[in-house]
Design a protein around this motif. Sequence first.
Motif, PDB file in Angstrom:
ATOM      1  N   ARG A 398       0.852  -1.188   0.000  1.00 20.60           N
ATOM      2  CA  ARG A 398       0.000   0.000   0.000  1.00 20.60           C
ATOM      3  C   ARG A 398       0.886   1.236   0.000  1.00 20.60           C
ATOM      4  NH1 ARG A 398      -4.852  -0.938  -1.585  1.00 20.60           N
ATOM      5  NH2 ARG A 398      -5.681   0.804  -0.368  1.00 20.60           N
ATOM      6  N   ASN A 425      -2.684   4.941  -1.866  1.00 24.45           N
ATOM      7  CA  ASN A 425      -2.613   3.906  -2.891  1.00 24.45           C
ATOM      8  C   ASN A 425      -3.925   3.835  -3.670  1.00 24.45           C
ATOM      9  OD1 ASN A 425      -0.762   1.297  -3.418  1.00 24.45           O
ATOM     10  ND2 ASN A 425      -2.909   0.763  -3.723  1.00 24.45           N
ATOM     11  N   ASP A 537      -2.547  -2.593  -5.972  1.00 23.23           N
ATOM     12  CA  ASP A 537      -1.448  -2.562  -5.024  1.00 23.23           C
ATOM     13  C   ASP A 537      -0.176  -2.037  -5.701  1.00 23.23           C
ATOM     14  OD1 ASP A 537      -3.053  -3.553  -3.076  1.00 23.23           O
ATOM     15  OD2 ASP A 537      -2.457  -5.641  -3.381  1.00 23.23           O
TER      16      ASP A 537
END
Length: 600
Positions: A398, A425, A537
């Motif tokens: 993250r 993120n 991610d």
Amino acid sequence: MLNVHMRDKFTKKKDELSSNIKGLQSKYSTISTFRVISFLLGAGLLIVGVSDDLVWAGIIGAILLLTFVVLIKIHNDVARDTDIEKSKLDVVETYLKRFNNQWRELSITGKEFVEAEDTVSLDLDLLGDNSLFQMINVAHTEDGICRLVKDMKLQELDVNKIPRRNEAISELMSKEDFAVDFESAGVRLSNRKKKFSVEEFSKYCEDESIGNLPGWANVIKFIAPVIFIAACLLWVIGVFSHIIPLAVFFVILSFSWLTKTVTDRVIMPVYGIVFSLEDYLDMMEVIGEAEYKSDILQEIKNKVCGDKGAIKAFRKLKQLTQAYNIAYNPLIHQVLSGICLWDYHIASSVCKWKSNYGKHVKDSFSAIGEMEELMSLAVIGMTRQVGWAEVLQEESKRLSLTCEELYHPLINPEQVVSNSANIKNGITIITGSNMSGKTTFLRTLAVNLALAYMGAPICGKKLIAGYMKIFTSMRVTDDVAHGISTFYAEILRIKAMAEYRQLEKPMICFIDEIFKGTNSADRIVGATEAITKLSGDKSIAMVSTHDFELCTITDKTGEMATNYHFEEYYEDGELKFDYRIKDGRCTTTNARELLKMAGF
């Protein structure tokens, strides 16, 4: 946003240097006058003393002529001191230009290093006209400029070196006298009409297979003067007439002429540096005289001042070049060549110098270049109010980017507006009316992130971010020669981002006005698909847009995009902007008002 304290220091230094130059110019004129008078009086009295047999007149005349010779040396020293002070004044005036938009007048922009595929440098104004390079560059050597260009292109960056570079650059930010003295030598170097190639010189010095005297040359350079001295002694004691020593002299001299290519192959590649040697030595001595706390700066000093360091090597080289300069006095040079094969002895000394120091020459230039690179990055802190970024070295799935009072280093510091934000993120959508500050905010984040990765100070109070590869899609243009439209050019940029995204490496994408080159229906569909592909991610996708439909977009995990916006306001019927970022999506538009202002 200015570093007012440092501006005042440079202003004071400018006044001091201007005063010094006036004093030196007055001294130069006075010495010139006395030099002419001493020569004319000395020559006149010497002639009178010889012709009229007046010993006192001859003695005084000789003293005045000797004074004339001394005044030549003093005159040359004053001329050099004046040149040094003028180059320092040039540097100080350049620093003062950096406190306002006058830095855009600086001639070295780095545009020759701009490559079409280097979209990040182009989009963020890191290189080229009105660029960060143009503003901060203090490098004047090949190595220094190349190092700074690599920084601007975000090449060869090592996140592990950032703390050490922070320490070195922070220390240099407080050394304004060092900055002026060091760069002024570089200015004098770049002003030299005769140039030489550092790369070729370094290769020659490192290559042991070239630039060597043949074995017979090392023997004959000793035999020749022995034969001449022996011939002179035998003439003195009356063994034979003076014809023999003269004959030996002319034989040795003729041999020196006929084999000149042998010595020139050794001497001339080294002699090419002679016109720049004094300036390189000045730069090295400035480095050597300073005291440092940071590891990097101490390492640079060791390269310059160590046992095999640059200063020692270049001082010896200076002695050799001065000895070879006798060639510019043909009479003395021919006499020495006929007596002892002078050029052979110089060539032999060059071989010895090359053997002792040749392998370290490249490090010498590298040390200067590294100092120029670090000093350039320190310029930001010397001219602006800055802070330091915290670049997180451990990878995390993250990502995040937190900034406080961040501003753009290239906008006039008296007008620039700072902003704070917490970018997380995933997807961030920035909306806002025209000219409200969306694009500038993206560039502010990106350019400060680039500065942080270079190890330089950032323009703001705080920046915390992980190490991410930076992608941009901002100044997208068509390519008529290859039949590529603006829309397709933007597709190619975003395709490169998507391909990197598949590597699952940390990345951040700054996309301005996504797919503005096509119709609104296709734009929204295409932008939604593209942004979704870039999200997830280890990825931050920041997109500015006028399409409010994108504000509700979700990433691959179903998480909603974060929204920020900029907006306008009206004061006395006049359209104005505060350029402050605000939470949420934009709720206003101003296109009609702008058209009305333009007369439509």
